[in-house]
Design a protein around this motif. Structure first.
Motif, PDB file in Angstrom:
ATOM      1  N   UNK A 307       0.806  -1.214   0.000  1.00  0.00           N
ATOM      2  CA  UNK A 307       0.000   0.000   0.000  1.00  0.00           C
ATOM      3  C   UNK A 307       0.844   1.271   0.000  1.00  0.00           C
ATOM      4  N   UNK A 308       2.148   1.131   0.226  1.00  0.00           N
ATOM      5  CA  UNK A 308       3.036   2.301   0.218  1.00  0.00           C
ATOM      6  C   UNK A 308       3.624   2.564  -1.159  1.00  0.00           C
ATOM      7  N   UNK A 309       3.524   1.595  -2.084  1.00  0.00           N
ATOM      8  CA  UNK A 309       4.133   1.750  -3.408  1.00  0.00           C
ATOM      9  C   UNK A 309       3.420   2.833  -4.205  1.00  0.00           C
ATOM     10  N   UNK A 310       4.185   3.556  -5.010  1.00  0.00           N
ATOM     11  CA  UNK A 310       3.604   4.597  -5.848  1.00  0.00           C
ATOM     12  C   UNK A 310       4.314   4.634  -7.187  1.00  0.00           C
ATOM     13  N   UNK A 311       3.681   5.253  -8.176  1.00  0.00           N
ATOM     14  CA  UNK A 311       4.237   5.405  -9.515  1.00  0.00           C
ATOM     15  C   UNK A 311       4.021   6.822 -10.000  1.00  0.00           C
ATOM     16  N   UNK A 312       4.222   7.064 -11.277  1.00  0.00           N
ATOM     17  CA  UNK A 312       4.103   8.419 -11.827  1.00  0.00           C
ATOM     18  C   UNK A 312       2.727   9.045 -11.639  1.00  0.00           C
ATOM     19  N   UNK A 313       1.675   8.196 -11.557  1.00  0.00           N
ATOM     20  CA  UNK A 313       0.312   8.716 -11.432  1.00  0.00           C
ATOM     21  C   UNK A 313      -0.234   8.668 -10.006  1.00  0.00           C
ATOM     22  N   UNK A 314       0.644   8.389  -9.035  1.00  0.00           N
ATOM     23  CA  UNK A 314       0.211   8.321  -7.646  1.00  0.00           C
ATOM     24  C   UNK A 314       0.360   6.922  -7.087  1.00  0.00           C
ATOM     25  N   UNK A 315      -0.389   6.591  -6.026  1.00  0.00           N
ATOM     26  CA  UNK A 315      -0.271   5.261  -5.413  1.00  0.00           C
ATOM     27  C   UNK A 315      -0.541   4.154  -6.422  1.00  0.00           C
ATOM     28  N   UNK A 316       0.277   3.124  -6.370  1.00  0.00           N
ATOM     29  CA  UNK A 316       0.084   1.977  -7.264  1.00  0.00           C
ATOM     30  C   UNK A 316      -1.292   1.356  -7.041  1.00  0.00           C
ATOM     31  N   UNK A 317      -1.658   1.203  -5.786  1.00  0.00           N
ATOM     32  CA  UNK A 317      -3.026   0.788  -5.432  1.00  0.00           C
ATOM     33  C   UNK A 317      -3.764   2.066  -5.017  1.00  0.00           C
ATOM     34  N   UNK A 318      -4.714   2.542  -5.837  1.00  0.00           N
ATOM     35  CA  UNK A 318      -5.327   3.842  -5.584  1.00  0.00           C
ATOM     36  C   UNK A 318      -5.933   3.973  -4.188  1.00  0.00           C
ATOM     37  N   UNK A 319      -6.056   5.193  -3.740  1.00  0.00           N
ATOM     38  CA  UNK A 319      -6.571   5.465  -2.398  1.00  0.00           C
ATOM     39  C   UNK A 319      -7.993   4.977  -2.215  1.00  0.00           C
ATOM     40  N   UNK A 320      -8.768   4.922  -3.308  1.00  0.00           N
ATOM     41  CA  UNK A 320     -10.156   4.476  -3.205  1.00  0.00           C
ATOM     42  C   UNK A 320     -10.364   3.074  -3.761  1.00  0.00           C
ATOM     43  N   UNK A 321      -9.275   2.317  -3.959  1.00  0.00           N
ATOM     44  CA  UNK A 321      -9.407   0.938  -4.435  1.00  0.00           C
ATOM     45  C   UNK A 321     -10.033   0.059  -3.358  1.00  0.00           C
ATOM     46  N   UNK A 322     -10.822  -0.893  -3.784  1.00  0.00           N
ATOM     47  CA  UNK A 322     -11.560  -1.751  -2.854  1.00  0.00           C
ATOM     48  C   UNK A 322     -10.625  -2.493  -1.908  1.00  0.00           C
ATOM     49  N   UNK A 323      -9.546  -3.064  -2.438  1.00  0.00           N
ATOM     50  CA  UNK A 323      -8.682  -3.871  -1.579  1.00  0.00           C
ATOM     51  C   UNK A 323      -7.981  -3.014  -0.523  1.00  0.00           C
ATOM     52  N   UNK A 324      -7.705  -1.776  -0.820  1.00  0.00           N
ATOM     53  CA  UNK A 324      -7.075  -0.906   0.172  1.00  0.00           C
ATOM     54  C   UNK A 324      -8.043  -0.594   1.312  1.00  0.00           C
ATOM     55  N   UNK A 325      -9.261  -0.217   0.968  1.00  0.00           N
ATOM     56  CA  UNK A 325     -10.220   0.197   1.990  1.00  0.00           C
ATOM     57  C   UNK A 325     -10.704  -0.976   2.843  1.00  0.00           C
ATOM     58  N   UNK A 326     -10.726  -2.188   2.264  1.00  0.00           N
ATOM     59  CA  UNK A 326     -11.203  -3.359   2.994  1.00  0.00           C
ATOM     60  C   UNK A 326     -10.106  -4.065   3.764  1.00  0.00           C
ATOM     61  N   UNK A 327      -8.849  -3.677   3.554  1.00  0.00           N
ATOM     62  CA  UNK A 327      -7.714  -4.398   4.131  1.00  0.00           C
ATOM     63  C   UNK A 327      -7.675  -4.284   5.650  1.00  0.00           C
ATOM     64  N   UNK A 328      -7.310  -5.372   6.344  1.00  0.00           N
ATOM     65  CA  UNK A 328      -7.195  -5.309   7.809  1.00  0.00           C
ATOM     66  C   UNK A 328      -6.180  -4.266   8.262  1.00  0.00           C
ATOM     67  N   UNK A 329      -5.175  -3.979   7.437  1.00  0.00           N
ATOM     68  CA  UNK A 329      -4.182  -2.965   7.799  1.00  0.00           C
ATOM     69  C   UNK A 329      -4.807  -1.589   7.981  1.00  0.00           C
ATOM     70  N   UNK A 330      -5.970  -1.366   7.354  1.00  0.00           N
ATOM     71  CA  UNK A 330      -6.626  -0.067   7.440  1.00  0.00           C
ATOM     72  C   UNK A 330      -7.923  -0.118   8.240  1.00  0.00           C
ATOM     73  N   UNK A 331      -8.136  -1.232   8.924  1.00  0.00           N
ATOM     74  CA  UNK A 331      -9.359  -1.394   9.722  1.00  0.00           C
ATOM     75  C   UNK A 331      -9.060  -1.970  11.100  1.00  0.00           C
ATOM     76  N   UNK A 332      -7.974  -1.533  11.685  1.00  0.00           N
ATOM     77  CA  UNK A 332      -7.627  -1.976  13.030  1.00  0.00           C
ATOM     78  C   UNK A 332      -7.375  -3.460  13.146  1.00  0.00           C
ATOM     79  N   UNK A 333      -6.985  -4.107  12.054  1.00  0.00           N
ATOM     80  CA  UNK A 333      -6.727  -5.547  12.080  1.00  0.00           C
ATOM     81  C   UNK A 333      -7.968  -6.407  11.921  1.00  0.00           C
ATOM     82  N   UNK A 334      -9.134  -5.802  11.779  1.00  0.00           N
ATOM     83  CA  UNK A 334     -10.380  -6.571  11.695  1.00  0.00           C
ATOM     84  C   UNK A 334     -10.420  -7.413  10.426  1.00  0.00           C
TER      85      UNK A 334
END
Length: 414
Positions: A307-334
């Protein structure tokens, strides 16, 4: 080939208690004839055999510390039914759960199924029945006398703003998840439970679901064409399942220890808008490659997303991508144990569009700390949300499994 970082912007387009007990005795006798011993959950081949001689590989044991159908390897077909209780008599509710448990044990063992006939000669095909209790059973205005036994975790699921619920498809006093590798066997189980409940509970809604045939060890694909469940809760990890899946006596409802909580959502996919989106745009929306399932920036499906990787157009995994928002890393480990199915309910007469999508099922220790905060985050900014319509929702407390001679939910009445 266009790389994820070079991808163009995505498109943003009536029976007496005596009758019940009699039915229970009949079902129990059938189960005894069939033999309700433990079976392997690994067999998948549809076999036409005499019901009482169903091979062990076709059977899943009903009795045990936890209900079957939760950590059982997922079967191909689903019937999920919700029932409304028509009695305010607590003893009749207990009788119903006893009869249902006896019936389920017999069906899962391949007991003779001659009452209605549609599953005669079919093996159980890894049939499982998982029972849940809805919040309405514990309402203070019900005369069942269960209000003081309601687990705090069995709270109504809040609305998330864009939900468009058909209330006829929501909620229920009792929920039953029925899964099998044979669709007709799954339907027969629903049929048998409905007949057993007549006069005490009646069906409120019924949802069918399916999965495609796939090689062992591979991940299902949803109707969006993406692999679904890559980062699912690993049931082989006892520590994680203990913390995230199974309720404990210290959670406040000792009768639920060893049980879990089921959240179901009917999520319709707006397929015409999704199909008009480029594959690169779809991948940016999900945060994974469509072909391999690898997270954007990764090589293989089970690579950990960076989730920290980025490229010329911004984060490799976009800020509003489903896998980022649903990930336990961004939901207190849930984490959730997801056990959803695709569904296809034909053509919507109002829109002339296919009514198809995902019947989402998740199991967790406490929806208030797992499903609800994750879904709230998704509802707020998930790019996938523009392609989905949540049309129904329900939550159930699934008690622990039953010991031999007992029934699911028995601890509630002690």
């Amino acid at each position: 080939m266009t790389t994820p970082d070079q991808a163009p912007p995505r498109a943003r387009n009536a029976v007496s208690r005596r009758g019940f007990l009699g039915a229970g005795a009949t079902a129990a006798a059938a189960a005894a004839v069939a033999g309700c011993g433990p079976g392997s959950p690994s067999g998948k081949t549809r076999t036409t055999v005499g019901a009482a001689s169903a091979p062990a590989a076709q059977q899943v044991a009903f009795h045990g510390a936890h209900q079957a159908g939760i950590v059982t390897p997922q079967q191909q077909h689903l019937r999920f039914a919700a029932f409304d209780l028509k009695t305010e008599n607590r003893d009749e509710l207990a009788d119903l759960l006893r009869v249902w448990s006896d019936t389920a044990a017999g069906l899962m063992a391949g007991a003779a199924r001659d009452a209605t006939g549609e599953a005669r000669e079919l093996a159980p095909a890894r049939l499982t029945l998982t029972f849940g209790l809805g919040p309405g059973l514990f309402a203070a205005d019900r005369r069942l006398g269960l209000a003081d036994r309601r687990p705090a975790a069995l709270a109504a699921i809040p609305s998330f703003g864009a939900d468009a619920f058909d209330r006829r498809r929501c909620d229920g006093d009792l929920g039953v998840q029925i899964c099998s590798d044979d669709a007709q066997v799954a339907f027969h189980a629903f049929h048998a439970l409905s007949n057993a409940a007549r006069g005490v509970a009646e069906p409120r809604w019924l949802q069918a679901g399916f999965l495609g045939e796939r090689p062992s060890g591979t991940t299902n694909r949803n109707l969006l064409g993406f692999k679904d469940g890559t980062r699912n809760l690993d049931v082989r990890d006892a520590g994680t399942t203990g913390a995230q899946l199974w309720a404990a006596a210290g959670d406040g409802a000792p009768w639920m220890a060893g049980g879990t909580y089921l959240v179901a959502r009917r999520v319709r996919t707006v397929l015409d808008v999704w199909d008009a989106t480029s594959v690169a745009g779809q991948e940016q929306t999900i945060g994974r490659r469509k072909d391999t399932g690898a997270p954007l920036g990764g090589r293989a499906e089970h690579d950990a997303p960076d989730f920290a990787a980025s490229g010329p157009n911004g984060p490799t995994i976009p800020a509003d991508a489903h896998v980022r928002l649903a990930a336990p890393e961004h939901n207190g480990g849930a984490r959730l144990l997801r056990r959803g199915y695709n569904y296809d309910d034909g053509i919507d007469a109002d829109t002339a569009q296919v009514d198809a999508g995902l019947f989402f099922i998740s199991f967790q220790r406490d929806p208030r700390r797992q499903f609800v905060p994750i879904q709230r985050r998704l509802a707020a900014s998930d790019a996938l949300g523009q392609h989905l319509i949540h049309t129904a929702s329900a939550v159930f407390a699934c008690p622990p499994g039953a010991a031999g001679g007992g029934y699911v939910g028995e601890g509630l009445f002690i």
